[in-house]
Design a protein around this motif. Sequence first.
Motif, PDB file in Angstrom:
ATOM      1  N   ILE A 118      -1.749  -7.018  -9.566  1.00 42.54           N
ATOM      2  CA  ILE A 118      -2.053  -5.729  -8.950  1.00 42.54           C
ATOM      3  C   ILE A 118      -2.155  -5.953  -7.452  1.00 42.54           C
ATOM      4  CG2 ILE A 118      -3.710  -3.819  -8.797  1.00 42.54           C
ATOM      5  CD1 ILE A 118      -4.759  -4.787 -11.583  1.00 42.54           C
ATOM      6  N   ALA A 119      -1.522  -5.092  -6.672  1.00 38.36           N
ATOM      7  CA  ALA A 119      -1.614  -5.183  -5.215  1.00 38.36           C
ATOM      8  C   ALA A 119      -2.113  -3.851  -4.679  1.00 38.36           C
ATOM      9  CB  ALA A 119      -0.262  -5.530  -4.604  1.00 38.36           C
ATOM     10  N   THR A 120      -3.023  -3.947  -3.717  1.00 34.92           N
ATOM     11  CA  THR A 120      -3.565  -2.746  -3.081  1.00 34.92           C
ATOM     12  C   THR A 120      -3.468  -2.888  -1.580  1.00 34.92           C
ATOM     13  OG1 THR A 120      -5.819  -3.635  -2.946  1.00 34.92           O
ATOM     14  CG2 THR A 120      -5.231  -2.455  -4.972  1.00 34.92           C
ATOM     15  N   ILE A 121      -3.415  -1.758  -0.902  1.00 31.73           N
ATOM     16  CA  ILE A 121      -3.404  -1.777   0.554  1.00 31.73           C
ATOM     17  C   ILE A 121      -4.253  -0.634   1.082  1.00 31.73           C
ATOM     18  CG2 ILE A 121      -1.278  -0.404   0.727  1.00 31.73           C
ATOM     19  CD1 ILE A 121      -0.589  -2.168   3.216  1.00 31.73           C
ATOM     20  N   ASN A 122      -5.029  -0.926   2.140  1.00 29.72           N
ATOM     21  CA  ASN A 122      -5.803   0.089   2.853  1.00 29.72           C
ATOM     22  C   ASN A 122      -5.283   0.107   4.279  1.00 29.72           C
ATOM     23  OD1 ASN A 122      -7.806   1.384   4.471  1.00 29.72           O
ATOM     24  ND2 ASN A 122      -9.283   1.116   2.812  1.00 29.72           N
ATOM     25  N   PHE A 174       5.615  -7.742  -4.462  1.00 26.90           N
ATOM     26  CA  PHE A 174       5.345  -6.333  -4.172  1.00 26.90           C
ATOM     27  C   PHE A 174       5.758  -5.990  -2.755  1.00 26.90           C
ATOM     28  CE2 PHE A 174       2.934  -5.262  -7.889  1.00 26.90           C
ATOM     29  CZ  PHE A 174       2.179  -6.375  -8.222  1.00 26.90           C
ATOM     30  N   MET A 175       6.177  -4.748  -2.574  1.00 28.82           N
ATOM     31  CA  MET A 175       6.320  -4.143  -1.255  1.00 28.82           C
ATOM     32  C   MET A 175       5.466  -2.880  -1.275  1.00 28.82           C
ATOM     33  SD  MET A 175       9.695  -2.909   0.846  1.00 28.82           S
ATOM     34  CE  MET A 175      10.095  -1.462  -0.126  1.00 28.82           C
ATOM     35  N   LEU A 176       4.519  -2.802  -0.330  1.00 28.80           N
ATOM     36  CA  LEU A 176       3.547  -1.710  -0.336  1.00 28.80           C
ATOM     37  C   LEU A 176       3.534  -1.016   1.005  1.00 28.80           C
ATOM     38  CD1 LEU A 176       0.448  -3.714  -1.617  1.00 28.80           C
ATOM     39  CD2 LEU A 176       1.399  -1.789  -2.840  1.00 28.80           C
ATOM     40  N   SER A 177       3.455   0.300   0.990  1.00 32.37           N
ATOM     41  CA  SER A 177       3.166   1.007   2.235  1.00 32.37           C
ATOM     42  C   SER A 177       1.909   1.844   2.108  1.00 32.37           C
ATOM     43  CB  SER A 177       4.345   1.881   2.650  1.00 32.37           C
ATOM     44  OG  SER A 177       4.704   2.740   1.590  1.00 32.37           O
ATOM     45  N   SER A 178       1.442   2.034   0.887  1.00 34.64           N
ATOM     46  CA  SER A 178       0.182   2.743   0.662  1.00 34.64           C
ATOM     47  C   SER A 178      -0.258   2.512  -0.778  1.00 34.64           C
ATOM     48  CB  SER A 178       0.337   4.247   0.918  1.00 34.64           C
ATOM     49  OG  SER A 178       1.216   4.810  -0.026  1.00 34.64           O
ATOM     50  N   GLY A 179      -1.571   2.713  -1.011  1.00 37.09           N
ATOM     51  CA  GLY A 179      -2.075   2.753  -2.370  1.00 37.09           C
ATOM     52  C   GLY A 179      -2.072   1.445  -3.124  1.00 37.09           C
ATOM     53  N   LYS A 180      -1.538   1.493  -4.325  1.00 37.03           N
ATOM     54  CA  LYS A 180      -1.688   0.405  -5.288  1.00 37.03           C
ATOM     55  C   LYS A 180      -0.432   0.305  -6.130  1.00 37.03           C
ATOM     56  CE  LYS A 180      -4.793  -0.369  -9.289  1.00 37.03           C
ATOM     57  NZ  LYS A 180      -6.019   0.163  -9.923  1.00 37.03           N
ATOM     58  N   LYS A 181      -0.054  -0.949  -6.470  1.00 38.10           N
ATOM     59  CA  LYS A 181       1.057  -1.157  -7.385  1.00 38.10           C
ATOM     60  C   LYS A 181       0.642  -2.187  -8.431  1.00 38.10           C
ATOM     61  CE  LYS A 181       5.061   0.130  -4.602  1.00 38.10           C
ATOM     62  NZ  LYS A 181       6.372  -0.291  -4.061  1.00 38.10           N
ATOM     63  N   LYS A 182       1.202  -2.071  -9.622  1.00 32.55           N
ATOM     64  CA  LYS A 182       0.867  -2.992 -10.713  1.00 32.55           C
ATOM     65  C   LYS A 182       2.153  -3.464 -11.367  1.00 32.55           C
ATOM     66  CE  LYS A 182      -2.175  -3.251 -14.781  1.00 32.55           C
ATOM     67  NZ  LYS A 182      -1.292  -3.751 -15.826  1.00 32.55           N
ATOM     68  N   HIS A 183       2.200  -4.773 -11.651  1.00 30.99           N
ATOM     69  CA  HIS A 183       3.338  -5.326 -12.373  1.00 30.99           C
ATOM     70  C   HIS A 183       2.805  -6.417 -13.272  1.00 30.99           C
ATOM     71  CE1 HIS A 183       7.065  -7.763 -12.970  1.00 30.99           C
ATOM     72  NE2 HIS A 183       7.533  -6.556 -13.167  1.00 30.99           N
ATOM     73  N   GLY A 184       2.757  -6.110 -14.564  1.00 33.52           N
ATOM     74  CA  GLY A 184       2.208  -7.076 -15.507  1.00 33.52           C
ATOM     75  C   GLY A 184       0.750  -7.361 -15.212  1.00 33.52           C
ATOM     76  N   ARG A 185       0.426  -8.649 -14.992  1.00 35.88           N
ATOM     77  CA  ARG A 185      -0.958  -9.039 -14.704  1.00 35.88           C
ATOM     78  C   ARG A 185      -1.285  -9.000 -13.208  1.00 35.88           C
ATOM     79  NH1 ARG A 185      -1.649 -13.900 -15.210  1.00 35.88           N
ATOM     80  NH2 ARG A 185       0.529 -14.575 -15.487  1.00 35.88           N
ATOM     81  N   GLU A 194      -7.914   0.279   7.189  1.00 32.21           N
ATOM     82  CA  GLU A 194      -8.639  -0.971   7.428  1.00 32.21           C
ATOM     83  C   GLU A 194      -7.695  -2.143   7.673  1.00 32.21           C
ATOM     84  OE1 GLU A 194     -11.569  -1.761   4.453  1.00 32.21           O
ATOM     85  OE2 GLU A 194     -12.570   0.171   4.723  1.00 32.21           O
ATOM     86  N   LYS A 195      -6.399  -1.930   7.600  1.00 24.58           N
ATOM     87  CA  LYS A 195      -5.406  -2.988   7.809  1.00 24.58           C
ATOM     88  C   LYS A 195      -5.704  -4.182   6.885  1.00 24.58           C
ATOM     89  CE  LYS A 195      -3.761  -2.069  12.509  1.00 24.58           C
ATOM     90  NZ  LYS A 195      -4.236  -0.725  12.719  1.00 24.58           N
ATOM     91  N   HIS A 196      -5.791  -3.901   5.606  1.00 24.92           N
ATOM     92  CA  HIS A 196      -6.189  -4.915   4.651  1.00 24.92           C
ATOM     93  C   HIS A 196      -5.468  -4.688   3.326  1.00 24.92           C
ATOM     94  CE1 HIS A 196      -8.783  -6.758   1.540  1.00 24.92           C
ATOM     95  NE2 HIS A 196      -8.967  -7.678   2.459  1.00 24.92           N
ATOM     96  N   SER A 197      -5.060  -5.803   2.704  1.00 23.99           N
ATOM     97  CA  SER A 197      -4.420  -5.740   1.396  1.00 23.99           C
ATOM     98  C   SER A 197      -5.003  -6.827   0.511  1.00 23.99           C
ATOM     99  CB  SER A 197      -2.913  -5.925   1.527  1.00 23.99           C
ATOM    100  OG  SER A 197      -2.285  -5.966   0.255  1.00 23.99           O
ATOM    101  N   SER A 198      -5.016  -6.578  -0.787  1.00 29.71           N
ATOM    102  CA  SER A 198      -5.462  -7.579  -1.750  1.00 29.71           C
ATOM    103  C   SER A 198      -4.435  -7.722  -2.856  1.00 29.71           C
ATOM    104  CB  SER A 198      -6.801  -7.191  -2.378  1.00 29.71           C
ATOM    105  OG  SER A 198      -7.839  -7.217  -1.427  1.00 29.71           O
ATOM    106  N   LEU A 199      -4.306  -8.940  -3.333  1.00 29.64           N
ATOM    107  CA  LEU A 199      -3.481  -9.233  -4.512  1.00 29.64           C
ATOM    108  C   LEU A 199      -4.424  -9.750  -5.593  1.00 29.64           C
ATOM    109  CD1 LEU A 199      -0.657  -9.631  -5.841  1.00 29.64           C
ATOM    110  CD2 LEU A 199      -0.719 -11.976  -4.970  1.00 29.64           C
ATOM    111  N   HIS A 200      -4.410  -9.089  -6.734  1.00 34.64           N
ATOM    112  CA  HIS A 200      -5.266  -9.480  -7.844  1.00 34.64           C
ATOM    113  C   HIS A 200      -4.397 -10.035  -8.975  1.00 34.64           C
ATOM    114  CE1 HIS A 200      -8.477  -7.191  -5.908  1.00 34.64           C
ATOM    115  NE2 HIS A 200      -7.665  -6.155  -5.854  1.00 34.64           N
TER     116      HIS A 200
END
Lengths: 111, 110
Positions: free
Chosen positions: B60-64, B47-58, B67-73
């Motif tokens: 999911i990546a989010t960024i805040n 994933f490449m993220l600059s805001s919000g959330k992206k999903k690809h298959g199983r 808060e300078k924080h991102s999660s990969l689920h």
Amino acid sequence: KAGVTQTPRYLIKTRGQQVTLSCSPISGHRSVSWYQQTPGQGLQFLFEYFSETQRNKGNFPGRFSGRQFSNSRSEMNVSTLELGDSALYLCASSADLVGYTFGSGTRLTVV
Amino acid sequence: KNEVEQSPQNLTAQEGEFITINCSYSVGISALHWLQQHPGGGIVSLFMLSSGKKKHGRLIATINIQEKHSSLHITASHPRDSAVYICAVEGTGANSKLTFGKGITLSVRP
């Protein structure tokens, strides 16, 4: 669409020698960046080239250099090799808003 | 303190579990990247993220950004998800290089 090609895949060199690694980017990508990966330091940025110009440089000694040709292919050179230069060297090509595509890397062993 | 911190350091999960990998950064960024590296070295950009959330298959990546924080689920994890997951941030303007976290080694047991 062909990916990013790095040659050679494996290389063994002796301390004091120099080495040249090659990277062919995805067609149409004008930006090529180089990275060093070691177990201790992880991934570290070496330099980035865009349209034959070095756009950014990491904190590596001057023994590490690179260049980019008019067809966007890039080479990096390490002179006077040291044991600590043993690493996986990765290149990536990129285009605006597309992100990075990495090559398989060149594993350099200095003995 | 590293500019990019990942947690947990290593992770073992049972097949089917929901997995979360975290990334915190301390600098201004133009984008955040999640990368996957299997044994043997090849790195794949997830994933490449600059805001919000992206999903690809199983995945999911989010960024805040605030808060300078991102999660990969990873949902419904599978042994083939076993790999090193690396968070990298892309600087702004003239400092647009990638800075990497140390990576998380994920092992998913059948």
